[in-house]
Write an enzyme that holds these catalytic residues in place. Structure first.
Site, PDB file in Angstrom:
ATOM      1  N   ASN A  87       0.804  -1.220   0.000  1.00 41.32           N
ATOM      2  CA  ASN A  87       0.000   0.000   0.000  1.00 41.32           C
ATOM      3  C   ASN A  87       0.839   1.273   0.000  1.00 41.32           C
ATOM      4  OD1 ASN A  87      -2.450   1.723   0.700  1.00 41.32           O
ATOM      5  ND2 ASN A  87      -1.238   1.974   2.563  1.00 41.32           N
ATOM      6  N   TYR A 150       3.494   9.247 -11.974  1.00 41.91           N
ATOM      7  CA  TYR A 150       2.612   8.447 -11.135  1.00 41.91           C
ATOM      8  C   TYR A 150       1.891   7.405 -11.984  1.00 41.91           C
ATOM      9  CZ  TYR A 150      -0.991   7.317  -7.679  1.00 41.91           C
ATOM     10  OH  TYR A 150      -1.811   6.666  -6.800  1.00 41.91           O
ATOM     11  N   LYS A 154       2.093   3.260 -11.739  1.00 42.12           N
ATOM     12  CA  LYS A 154       0.918   2.436 -11.483  1.00 42.12           C
ATOM     13  C   LYS A 154       0.565   1.544 -12.678  1.00 42.12           C
ATOM     14  CE  LYS A 154       0.123   3.791  -7.255  1.00 42.12           C
ATOM     15  NZ  LYS A 154       0.220   2.859  -6.107  1.00 42.12           N
TER      16      LYS A 154
END
Length: 270
Positions: A87, A150, A154
């Site tokens: 996480n 980012y 991802k």
């Protein structure tokens, strides 16, 4: 998967989604290993969790290779893991030309390399029906201006999750990928919050996101994307990406206004 008495290692435990996950897991009887950079915050968190005596804290400074190796060595002498939740993450909402080499490295390392390294280090420490949970993002499916690094991190995490899931298909270990949309945490900079307000972008509470991650774990669901219309745009982007291109181009002036600012970027989930 029933979570009672399950051993769960959770990274980014002191962040917004991390804390919400810790409460959700502990309330279901899980025994937690909380990993993160903010030791005092995690120690305070443990005191507030149900079954505090069953949880432990492991502090890392940088999620460095040595720290991950040390974590593996410690866990080698403890009961096996049932769930690893990757996480921890970071982001920098800025135009690429405004991002430093450090900004770029931090996002790629924390969001992509750390989950891969942790999974690799701990893969032989799982129980037979173990689970790797990677917390991704809707931006792992849709490239969004201002989030180029980012999104890259991802997208990579989603690809890793899909490939590893197929790699482990003949074992009892499952790889679960959950992709939230914008979430109300300290990871968001002032610029991001204001931009989302002007564009009408919706966001979710950490508690709701955590509840959806728990559901994915319990149902052993391999892929979960959160939020509407975001889930719809993921499908459109895969089939007709020029439609999404045009939709985002119409918003580009507003996005530029905030992505080019010098406001402090989002904080790290630790």
């Amino acid at each position: 998967m029933k979570l009672t008495n399950k051993r769960v290692l959770l990274t980014g435990a002191s962040g917004g989604i991390g804390q919400a996950l810790a409460f959700e897991l502990a309330s279901r009887g899980a025994h937690l290993i909380l990993v993160g950079r903010n030791g005092p915050a995690m120690n305070e968190l443990v005191k507030r969790l149900p079954g505090a005596a069953y949880h432990q804290v492991m502090t890392v400074k940088h999620y460095s290779h040595d720290e991950i190796s040390e974590l593996r060595e410690v866990l080698q002498y403890e009961p096996r893991l049932d769930v690893l939740i990757n996480n921890a993450g970071t982001q920098c909402f800025r135009w690429l030309e405004k991002q430093s080499f450090g900004d770029i490295h931090a996002q790629l390392y924390t969001n992509t390399e750390v989950p891969i390294l942790l999974t690799r280090a701990l893969l032989d420490r799982f129980n037979a029906e173990g689970m790797v949970v990677n917390v991704g993002s809707i931006m792992g499916d849709i490239g969004y201006p201002g989030y180029s690094l980012y999104c890259a991190s991802k997208f990579a995490l989603r690809g890793f999750s899909e490939a590893l899931s197929r790699e482990l298909a003949d074992t009892g270990i499952r790889v679960v990928y959950v992709a939230p949309r914008a979430t109300d945490t300290s990871l968001n900079s002032e610029a991001m919050v204001e931009m989302n307000r002007l564009l009408g972008n919706k966001s979710d509470s950490p508690q709701w996101v955590a509840s959806q991650i728990i559901t994915a774990i319990q149902k052993r669901r391999l892929r979960t994307r959160l939020g509407f219309p975001e889930r719809f745009f993921v499908k459109i982007n895969a089939l007709l990406p020029t439609l999404v291109d045009n939709a985002l181009i119409r918003k580009l002036a507003v996005i530029q206004q905030f992505a080019r600012t010098s406001l402090k970027p989002g904080a790290k989930k630790s």
